[in-house]
Every structure is written in structure tokens, then in C-alpha cells.
Design a protein around this motif. Structure first.
Motif, PDB file in Angstrom:
ATOM      1  N   GLU A 108       0.835  -1.209   0.000  1.00  0.00           N
ATOM      2  CA  GLU A 108       0.000   0.000   0.000  1.00  0.00           C
ATOM      3  C   GLU A 108       0.869   1.257   0.000  1.00  0.00           C
ATOM      4  N   VAL A 109       0.480   2.217  -0.823  1.00  0.00           N
ATOM      5  CA  VAL A 109       1.180   3.500  -0.868  1.00  0.00           C
ATOM      6  C   VAL A 109       0.810   4.280   0.389  1.00  0.00           C
ATOM      7  N   VAL A 110       1.825   4.607   1.163  1.00  0.00           N
ATOM      8  CA  VAL A 110       1.637   5.331   2.420  1.00  0.00           C
ATOM      9  C   VAL A 110       1.657   6.834   2.180  1.00  0.00           C
ATOM     10  N   TYR A 111       2.536   7.268   1.272  1.00  0.00           N
ATOM     11  CA  TYR A 111       2.666   8.699   0.994  1.00  0.00           C
ATOM     12  C   TYR A 111       3.192   8.880  -0.415  1.00  0.00           C
ATOM     13  N   SER A 112       2.672   9.844  -1.128  1.00  0.00           N
ATOM     14  CA  SER A 112       3.113  10.134  -2.484  1.00  0.00           C
ATOM     15  C   SER A 112       3.089  11.636  -2.718  1.00  0.00           C
TER      16      SER A 112
END
Length: 86
Positions: free
Chosen positions: A36-40
Motif C-alpha cells: 500500500e502507498v503510504v505517501y506520495s
């Protein structure tokens, strides 16, 4: 794979839970699943939950494109928090 498109990570940095918490305070308050992408952000980069911590993507290659640094990639491509990489 992300949104049915193949992506390659060429260079990443592995971060522990503790290291990630110093970068992004909100990480402690939510449980993320692996991939899962936590921060972008095109300024701060791309962070993804992994089995033993987190990874910070430094170089990436999108499907049918050239390898580039993550900040340049995120300026032209939308990867959102909550996206799942498979």
C-alpha cells in the motif's frame, strides 16, 4: 503492477518502522497492508509499506517509458495514497 500497468523500481531505500515514523508522523496512527502507498508527493517522494517496514522509491520506470527519479515521475503520473501495488 499498479492500475494494470507494469512499473519497475530501479533504486529504493529500505526504512524501518521507526525511521518511517520520523519522516511521516501519521504512519503510526494507521495500519497499512503490504504494497500500500503510504505517501506520495512529487516533492517528498513515494513511500510504500513492505513486509519488514517501508520502502522509499528513488528511481522508477513506468510502462513504456524511461527510467527516472521518483520526483520527476510523480510530476507526470498520479500515484495516490492508499493505492495497492501488486
Amino acid at each position: 503492477m499498479l492500475n494494470n500497468k507494469k512499473i519497475k523500481f530501479w533504486k529504493v531505500q529500505v526504512l524501518s518502522e521507526k525511521e518511517m515514523a520520523t519522516i511521516l508522523v501519521k504512519v503510526e496512527s494507521k495500519k497499512y497492508q503490504n504494497g500500500e502507498v503510504v505517501y506520495s508527493s512529487d516533492k517528498l517522494g513515494l513511500y510504500i509499506k513492505a513486509i519488514d517496514g517501508y520502502i522509499s522509491v528513488l528511481e522508477i520506470q513506468g510502462e513504456n517509458s524511461k527510467k527516472m527519479d521518483i520526483n520527476s515521475f510523480l510530476r507526470g503520473n498520479n500515484i495516490c495514497e492508499g493505492d495497492i501495488l501488486k
